[in-house]
Scaffold this active site. Structure first.
Site, PDB file in Angstrom:
ATOM      1  N   CYS A   1      27.150  24.556  36.541  1.00  0.00           N
ATOM      2  CA  CYS A   1      25.876  25.208  36.878  1.00  0.00           C
ATOM      3  C   CYS A   1      24.931  25.414  35.701  1.00  0.00           C
ATOM      4  CB  CYS A   1      26.164  26.542  37.552  1.00  0.00           C
ATOM      5  SG  CYS A   1      27.254  26.359  38.957  1.00  0.00           S
TER       6      CYS A   1
ATOM      7  N   LEU B   1      27.284  38.762  27.382  1.00  0.00           N
ATOM      8  CA  LEU B   1      26.947  38.775  25.952  1.00  0.00           C
ATOM      9  C   LEU B   1      28.188  38.474  25.126  1.00  0.00           C
ATOM     10  CD1 LEU B   1      24.514  41.851  25.820  1.00  0.00           C
ATOM     11  CD2 LEU B   1      23.911  39.440  25.510  1.00  0.00           C
TER      12      LEU B   1
HETATM   13  C1  UGA Z   1      27.417  30.637  37.189  1.00  0.00           C
HETATM   14  C2  UGA Z   1      26.757  31.984  37.507  1.00  0.00           C
HETATM   15  O1  UGA Z   1      27.428  33.034  36.819  1.00  0.00           O
HETATM   16  C3  UGA Z   1      26.807  32.268  39.022  1.00  0.00           C
HETATM   17  O2  UGA Z   1      26.090  33.475  39.293  1.00  0.00           O
HETATM   18  C4  UGA Z   1      26.139  31.098  39.747  1.00  0.00           C
HETATM   19  O3  UGA Z   1      26.189  31.274  41.152  1.00  0.00           O
HETATM   20  C5  UGA Z   1      26.873  29.817  39.404  1.00  0.00           C
HETATM   21  O4  UGA Z   1      26.798  29.616  37.974  1.00  0.00           O
HETATM   22  C6  UGA Z   1      26.181  28.693  40.132  1.00  0.00           C
HETATM   23  O5  UGA Z   1      25.038  28.380  39.808  1.00  0.00           O
HETATM   24  O6  UGA Z   1      26.727  28.207  41.116  1.00  0.00           O
HETATM   25  P1  UGA Z   1      29.958  29.791  36.898  1.00  0.00           P
HETATM   26  O7  UGA Z   1      29.350  28.510  36.402  1.00  0.00           O
HETATM   27  O8  UGA Z   1      31.040  29.742  37.901  1.00  0.00           O
HETATM   28  O9  UGA Z   1      28.798  30.737  37.528  1.00  0.00           O
HETATM   29  O10 UGA Z   1      30.565  30.529  35.646  1.00  0.00           O
HETATM   30  P2  UGA Z   1      30.202  31.775  34.711  1.00  0.00           P
HETATM   31  O11 UGA Z   1      31.210  32.828  34.886  1.00  0.00           O
HETATM   32  O12 UGA Z   1      28.788  32.171  34.843  1.00  0.00           O
HETATM   33  O13 UGA Z   1      30.426  31.103  33.279  1.00  0.00           O
HETATM   34  C7  UGA Z   1      29.638  29.992  32.844  1.00  0.00           C
HETATM   35  C8  UGA Z   1      29.981  29.655  31.422  1.00  0.00           C
HETATM   36  O14 UGA Z   1      29.504  30.648  30.535  1.00  0.00           O
HETATM   37  C9  UGA Z   1      31.490  29.539  31.143  1.00  0.00           C
HETATM   38  O15 UGA Z   1      31.710  28.436  30.294  1.00  0.00           O
HETATM   39  C10 UGA Z   1      31.818  30.842  30.444  1.00  0.00           C
HETATM   40  O16 UGA Z   1      32.914  30.739  29.583  1.00  0.00           O
HETATM   41  C11 UGA Z   1      30.528  31.076  29.662  1.00  0.00           C
HETATM   42  N1  UGA Z   1      30.304  32.487  29.334  1.00  0.00           N
HETATM   43  C12 UGA Z   1      30.110  33.405  30.303  1.00  0.00           C
HETATM   44  C13 UGA Z   1      30.262  32.863  27.994  1.00  0.00           C
HETATM   45  O17 UGA Z   1      30.440  32.039  27.063  1.00  0.00           O
HETATM   46  N2  UGA Z   1      30.028  34.179  27.690  1.00  0.00           N
HETATM   47  C14 UGA Z   1      29.806  35.103  28.642  1.00  0.00           C
HETATM   48  O18 UGA Z   1      29.582  36.285  28.285  1.00  0.00           O
HETATM   49  C15 UGA Z   1      29.872  34.719  29.979  1.00  0.00           C
END
Ligand code: UGA
Length: 452
Positions: A278, A268
């Site tokens: 992803c 959040l």
């Molecule tokens: C995501 C999922 O979290 C994993 O569970 C999944 O396995 C993976 O995709 C996949 O499908 O292989 P990932 O893409 O490595 O993992 O990165 P995240 O940590 O989920 O972040 C994704 C994006 O959301 C980033 O740009 C991050 O900065 C953003 N984000 C994340 C936010 O803006 N706010 C948040 O609270 C969390």
């Protein structure tokens, strides 16, 4: 004979999923060989050079390679033949219409078919790549059957076992996943894969829940989980925009919301939007698949729309603080799609930098790991620096796009000393505004008060 002695694993694809999953298997006692079609990757891995930056990966890979538990090869067919469980971990990139390109999955399915054709031993094929419902049964399975001349469920088993690891935490997530999903056609294959995972524990040492479902359900669980996480982020970003109008801190609001145990506080965090290989790909794939089967998905479409406008919203905050950008030098910190990775796929840094450049700003960029990869995304005249200090020195203002720890550790006094004007605009929630204010810095963060 230990339990692991009769299972040899082949993993096809040396990306984040293949490498991190492979480490999970070796650390639970299963000999594993990972293959890749890029021979330099394979040769490098043997020498201890990783194909990408990922915290803790190198040390563990080197240890497992030295002990002989982990091997690397370019030869799919030989590797598959010498194993009895094969995990397909190749990429499924987006095509222009948003659907997933299954070219690599098909090729691997063919290799598996050829490899097991003359094998007498039972083999289990596990799809770990993210694929839409029905792909495993209507594409992978028939290709393996065609090239092996064998029947699924009888002479070989087929499983869908989605991966949930995050880049930047890939090793941790692979060793201690929240859950294991086993999509199965029959119990024999399901039990064999269950055995591989039954020793997995969470951080506290408790066993990880293992859920057995239908293959199609396993495929959809992956998309549903990613779509819901992306929804939480877009939701927080929408509220960030509302909060900015009222001078409310969206992080306080989401903290209060997340304390509800039905919701939970994770994902959040408002920011510049989600990127990576992803979320954008998977939500787009769901929307495009739903359109094809005539199902309306207004929530997912809105999640993507909110994510598309968030980087431009951030630029409007920058313009609100610094005014006309013409000729201004911006110290731009953070090029990867999130901290702790050098991955720049769908990074929000790109649309933000493009817009800043269009508005006349000159970009001086720094990232602890991702500058080289970012260079290949754009030929804009960006000055890439080797240090934070070099980026800040004499710049008109600083922008934070991702909250690497290196950036969190910048002292307010450093901004004050190096920037021409002490102005910091934060696309994350990196600093304490009180500290910044008392150091004499004009500080604005996304989803927060614009006056102090
Ligand atoms: C995501 C999922 O979290 C994993 O569970 C999944 O396995 C993976 O995709 C996949 O499908 O292989 P990932 O893409 O490595 O993992 O990165 P995240 O940590 O989920 O972040 C994704 C994006 O959301 C980033 O740009 C991050 O900065 C953003 N984000 C994340 C936010 O803006 N706010 C948040 O609270 C969390």
């Amino acid at each position: 004979m230990t339990e692991a002695d009769d299972i040899n694993i082949s993993v096809i694809g040396m990306g984040y999923v293949g490498l991190a999953s492979g480490l999970g298997y070796t650390s639970h006692g299963y000999r594993t060989t990972i293959t890749d079609i890029i021979s330099s990757r394979v040769e490098n891995l043997k020498k201890g050079i990783m194909p990408f930056f990922e915290p803790h990966l190198q040390g563990l890979v080197n240890k497992e390679v030295e002990s002989g538990m982990l091997r690397a090869s370019t030869n799919n067919i030989e590797t598959i033949r010498e194993s009895n469980v094969t995990f397909i971990c190749v990429g499924t990139p987006s095509l222009h219409d948003g659907s997933a390109d299954l070219k690599f999955v098909r090729e691997v399915a063919k290799d598996i078919g050829i490899a097991i054709r003359d094998k007498r031993e039972y083999h289990v094929v596990v799809v770990k790549s993210t694929v839409l419902p029905c792909t495993t049964e209507s594409i992978v399975l028939p290709v393996v059957e065609e090239f092996s001349g064998k029947k699924a469920g009888d002479e070989f088993g087929i499983i869908m076992n989605p991966e949930f690891l995050r880049q930047g935490q890939a090793v941790h997530d692979s060793l201690h996943p929240d859950r294991i999903i086993i999509g199965q056609m029959d119990d024999r294959a399901g039990e064999m894969v269950h055995r591989i995972y039954e020793g997995y524990t969470d951080e506290k040492g408790d066993p990880v829940p293992i859920l057995h479902v239908e293959i199609k359900a396993a495929e959809l669980i992956k998309y549903a989980a990613n779509s819901l996480l992306a929804t939480k982020i877009s939701f927080a970003n929408e509220f960030a925009r509302i909060c900015e109008k009222f001078n409310i801190d969206v992080y306080d609001v989401m903290k209060g919301v997340g304390l509800d145990s039905r919701i939970n506080p994770l994902f959040l965090n408002a920011g510049c939007g989600f990127g990576g290989s992803c979320f954008p790909k998977d939500v787009n794939a769901i929307v495009s698949m739903a359109e094809a089967i005539e199902v309306e998905t207004p929530i997912m479409e809105a999640v993507l729309h909110t994510n598309d406008i968030q980087p431009m919203h951030f630029v409007s905050i920058i313009e609100d603080v610094v005014g006309d950008l013409e000729g201004k030098v911006v110290a731009f910190l953070g090029l990867s799609f999130k901290p702790d990775t050098d991955d720049v796929r769908e990074t929000r840094a790109l649309p933000i930098i493009q817009k800043l450049y269009l508005e006349g700003a000159r970009i001086r960029a720094y990232d602890p790991q991702a500058s080289d990869r970012f260079r290949s995304l754009t030929d804009l005249p960006i000055t890439y620096t080797d240090s934070i200090e070099e980026a800040l020195d004499g710049a008109d203002f600083a922008v934070i796009q991702s909250d690497w720890n290196d950036f969190r550790n910048i002292e307010p006094a450093t901004f004050k000393r190096l920037l021409r004007e002490p102005v910091v605009i934060d696309g994350r929630r990196t600093y304490d505004p009180k500290e910044m204010k008392s150091a004499g810095i004009t500080y604005r963060a996304i989803g927060w008060k614009n006056t102090w």
